[in-house]
Design a protein around this motif. Sequence first.
Motif: not given
Length: 799
Positions: A157-160, A162, A185, A462-464
Amino acid sequence: MKYDVKKIEPKWQKKWEDARIFEAKDFDKKPKFYGLVEFPYPSGAGMHVGHIKAYSSIEVVSRKRRMQGYNVLNPIGFDAFGLPTENYAIKTNTHPRVITDKNIHHFTQQLKSVGFSFDWSRVIDTTDEDYYKWTQWIFLKLFKHGLVFRDTTLVNYCPHCKVVLSNEDSQGGKCDICHNDVIQLPKKVWYLRITKYADKLLEGLKDVDYPENVKQQQVHWIGRSEGAFVNFSVKGTDDSLRVYTTRCDTLFGVTFMVIAPEHPLLDKHKNQIRNWDELENYRKECAKKTEFERTQLVKDKTGVRLEGLTAIDPVNGKEIPIFAADYVMMGYGTGAIMAVPAHDQRDWDFAHKFGCEIIPVIEGGDIEKEAYTGDGKMINSDFLNGYTNKKDSIRKMLEVLEERGIGEKGVQYKMKDWAFNRQRYWGEPIPLIHCPNCGIVPVPYDQLPLKLPKLDNFEPGQDGQSPLARVPEFVNCTCPKCGGKAQRETDTMPQWAGSSWYFLRYCDPHNEKAFADPDKLKYWMPVDWYNGGMEHVTRHMLYSRFWHRFLYDIGEVPCPEPYKKRTIQGLILGSDGDKMSKSKGNVIDPVDIVDQYGADTLRTYVLFMGDYSAAAPWNDSSVKGCRRFLDRVAGLTDLISDDRSKTDKLEAAVHRTIKKVSDDIEATKFNTAIAAMMTLINEISAVGAISKEQFETFVKLLCPFAPHLCEELWEFTGHEGFCSLAPWPVFDESKTIEDEIEVAVQENGKLRTRITIKKDATKDEAIAAAKEALAGRLTGMIRKEIYVPGRIVNFVVSR
């Protein structure tokens, strides 16, 4: 003739377009040629010169094929879904549709300015509803045949961005798009069972013309191995740990087992694990690591020994410890491995750190210093003792495993199933419905395309979750099976989806009833020649080969492999020798070169700069050199002559050049083909004349490389049609051999002059010609006359 690119190039581009000479004709009686390039992603930065090089090989071959009398399909389109456009759209608050349309327009203008002979009547765009309708249709066929499944797993998972990434999109623990770190994740993911096609993908490589390094990359990526599945019972439970090994003959050397920290056995037997708190803390630390960090070979070994759980070696009944360690992944194999530290360096390192026993079972090496990974005689292995042949010892062990019911022969693959969903907006909606009564239900075919709703806010959640999850009118629907309330899938497909079948749509791009007419597919497929980058030979090529083979298996396409031949272009580096990038300021805009030197100069230079498959730095002086070459070609009009006494001297050179250029184009040796034409120019200049027929031959040879200039020269010589459609020159083998040769004339071994004589001249004729050339200038009395046929006349003289 004056070479005015500002007038010539737009003139012929318009004439080509008006006459539609590059449009392929379905079912033409001519032999067909389907040349394909990897269609571009239309970024806001526009094309760079690397695109020009990538497309130029098939461009030259396609132009040559037309002149050879083929019905040529040389299409172009745009692979336009994906993260780069969406990220730019979020940054600028502009809808991705607007950005995509603008970028496609810009790319189109650039491509046309270079004069590529694409069939613009067949342009496709993966983001068009008429196109992705059929991407969704193919997906549903995959779903129907059991090749789509959903599973909960740890994902990259890439947080940037998303977004969930496949292993292929996050190599080295970095996101392919933004290059930031990827984390693990847990998430429900849609997969395509590409592993079911692993063997077919390997078998298909035997029937295609790919460079050997391309084949090997695909073989390595698939990573097929033959081995055994072995079951280790867990003491005091009804459970067992199943492992896969390629060296079942080393089972007597197993001294511990390692399982993934996420293995479900751990939670099931939590009450038996006395150091649960230690294990739980370790699992939390593992969750912070990327898959790359966990699986890289060179790193410190970490793990937790399970207190209260042990395994039993099935071949000798020995009780062995079980460890949880981060280098074992649930997504790889069975999530458990047997450790043979005497013969595996990673196991040896782990055993030394955690104090495990090391038992050699293959004779050789010094296991006190390191693991022995070579072959040798089997020892400490009961019924295998004395075996010296690895193949025989594995065969014997397999027999025993199957007889005792504790294991069996098996096959594993390095390649994993394809993670096929993204939590983003700009992609094809996945046409599946979640019904509380019926489960996962496909959208009916007659309701395709499932359209991407228009959104003002397309930022990822924000929650994927996908932005589509915020659109009630899209999410809420009726189950097509039971009629009850249901919800649509809100994830979208990855960018690779649209490019996995685009070559098929080119065969029939405007069909509303099928992805392509079967008869047109039968006429055009397979692709005869496909060129692209080395970076796409595993992901894109394997994905597209998988989709195509599946469609073949269900009777939708006429051939098992999509591409007959594949070639690779090397990178164009900046003038500083580094890879081109905007941050380094070394990117070359093709439009700038076209404006300054002309499209034909750009086309010629990108193919002349070196070996086509190798990287080469940009060189401004060489660009100017190619322009000077074309200026000289234009100047040949002043040398056209009827003086056969001069022009006959060029016949052998002209036919040699026809042969050289023809062969080199087929071998993608474009630089030497151009060099051959440059050499011919020098020979023409030395003679000072060229016949009209020879001139026309030269122009036709150059036409695939510099078509604008050649069309103008063709018209200059009185032709009304297009040089691009003129017959390709054919060489006469007998005329490629020189009638006359140049011979050195020496006196006492020192060069005095050179003479031209008939190739079949006798010794007396050669000696006579040499004496005449020297005309009494010998410095002494001739004692000996030597003639080395075709090379040297040497007079030995005394003074």
